[in-house]
Motif scaffolding. Structure first.
Motif, PDB file in Angstrom:
ATOM      1  N   GLN A  33       0.805  -1.224   0.000  1.00 16.14           N
ATOM      2  CA  GLN A  33       0.000   0.000   0.000  1.00 16.14           C
ATOM      3  C   GLN A  33       0.839   1.277   0.000  1.00 16.14           C
ATOM      4  OE1 GLN A  33      -3.429   0.376  -0.053  1.00 16.14           O
ATOM      5  NE2 GLN A  33      -3.418  -1.789  -0.559  1.00 16.14           N
ATOM      6  N   ASP A  85      -6.757  -0.882 -12.860  1.00 21.39           N
ATOM      7  CA  ASP A  85      -6.888  -1.155 -11.429  1.00 21.39           C
ATOM      8  C   ASP A  85      -6.020  -0.193 -10.629  1.00 21.39           C
ATOM      9  OD1 ASP A  85      -8.579  -3.358 -11.906  1.00 21.39           O
ATOM     10  OD2 ASP A  85      -6.853  -4.719 -12.064  1.00 21.39           O
ATOM     11  N   LEU A  88      -7.547   3.327 -10.571  1.00 24.87           N
ATOM     12  CA  LEU A  88      -8.691   3.355  -9.671  1.00 24.87           C
ATOM     13  C   LEU A  88      -8.240   3.372  -8.214  1.00 24.87           C
ATOM     14  CD1 LEU A  88     -11.771   3.239  -9.313  1.00 24.87           C
ATOM     15  CD2 LEU A  88     -11.584   0.753  -9.388  1.00 24.87           C
ATOM     16  N   LYS A  89      -7.307   2.489  -7.871  1.00 27.44           N
ATOM     17  CA  LYS A  89      -6.820   2.434  -6.493  1.00 27.44           C
ATOM     18  C   LYS A  89      -6.107   3.719  -6.096  1.00 27.44           C
ATOM     19  CE  LYS A  89      -6.633  -2.293  -5.164  1.00 27.44           C
ATOM     20  NZ  LYS A  89      -7.635  -2.053  -4.156  1.00 27.44           N
ATOM     21  N   GLN A  91      -6.726   6.746  -7.324  1.00 30.96           N
ATOM     22  CA  GLN A  91      -7.750   7.772  -7.133  1.00 30.96           C
ATOM     23  C   GLN A  91      -8.449   7.594  -5.793  1.00 30.96           C
ATOM     24  OE1 GLN A  91      -8.295  10.522  -9.174  1.00 30.96           O
ATOM     25  NE2 GLN A  91      -9.283  11.100  -7.271  1.00 30.96           N
ATOM     26  N   GLU A  92      -8.731   6.350  -5.425  1.00 30.17           N
ATOM     27  CA  GLU A  92      -9.330   6.074  -4.119  1.00 30.17           C
ATOM     28  C   GLU A  92      -8.396   6.539  -2.999  1.00 30.17           C
ATOM     29  OE1 GLU A  92     -10.102   1.881  -4.173  1.00 30.17           O
ATOM     30  OE2 GLU A  92     -11.833   2.089  -5.494  1.00 30.17           O
ATOM     31  N   ALA A  93      -7.095   6.298  -3.164  1.00 34.95           N
ATOM     32  CA  ALA A  93      -6.119   6.707  -2.153  1.00 34.95           C
ATOM     33  C   ALA A  93      -6.054   8.226  -2.043  1.00 34.95           C
ATOM     34  CB  ALA A  93      -4.739   6.135  -2.483  1.00 34.95           C
ATOM     35  N   ASN A  95      -8.451  10.370  -2.767  1.00 38.20           N
ATOM     36  CA  ASN A  95      -9.697  10.808  -2.116  1.00 38.20           C
ATOM     37  C   ASN A  95      -9.646  10.570  -0.612  1.00 38.20           C
ATOM     38  OD1 ASN A  95     -10.639  11.469  -4.663  1.00 38.20           O
ATOM     39  ND2 ASN A  95     -11.909   9.651  -4.863  1.00 38.20           N
ATOM     40  N   SER A  96      -9.207   9.390  -0.209  1.00 37.58           N
ATOM     41  CA  SER A  96      -9.135   9.060   1.215  1.00 37.58           C
ATOM     42  C   SER A  96      -8.104   9.918   1.937  1.00 37.58           C
ATOM     43  CB  SER A  96      -8.790   7.581   1.404  1.00 37.58           C
ATOM     44  OG  SER A  96      -9.809   6.776   0.894  1.00 37.58           O
TER      45      SER A  96
END
Length: 118
Positions: A33, A85, A88-89, A91-93, A95-96
């Motif tokens: 991660q 993938d 997407l991951k 972008q999620e990171a 945002n979080s």
């Protein structure tokens, strides 16, 4: 049974099959991660400095993001994913991480210190 473990920044999703004679755990998805977390931080920092007249800080964080993102894509490919993938991951990171740092600004320095070493 599905099991998710997070140890030292490494996410492991494993499927366990149980039978009376066989207890097998098969790792089906493993990736680090850290490139996502650091990449998200670098992206947010480069965005924050995008309007600066002196582009040095923006360029520094942009280069760090690009390096982190390449590592993140390699991790996802090694785990059986693809570039979509990874996008997407990431972008999620981002945002979080944005939500986290909006609530806990003091964490920025600690995270940056850790990520600059990578």
């Amino acid at each position: 049974m599905l099991k998710i473990l997070a140890v030292a920044g490494i996410a492991v999703l494993s499927a366990a099959t149980a039978s009376a004679q066989d207890q097998t755990v098969k790792a089906v998805y493993i990736h680090d991660q850290r490139p996502f977390l650091c990449g998200a931080l670098f992206q947010l920092l480069s965005d924050a400095h995008a309007e600066d007249k002196d582009r040095q800080v923006f360029d520094h964080y942009s280069a760090k993001f690009n390096l982190s993102f390449e590592r993140a894509k390699a991790n996802i490919r090694n785990a059986g994913g693809d570039s979509d993938d990874a996008h997407l991951k990431m972008q999620e990171a981002v945002n979080s991480m944005g939500k986290l740092l909006a609530r806990k600004k003091a964490m920025t320095g600690h995270l940056l210190s850790s990520c600059e070493r990578s």
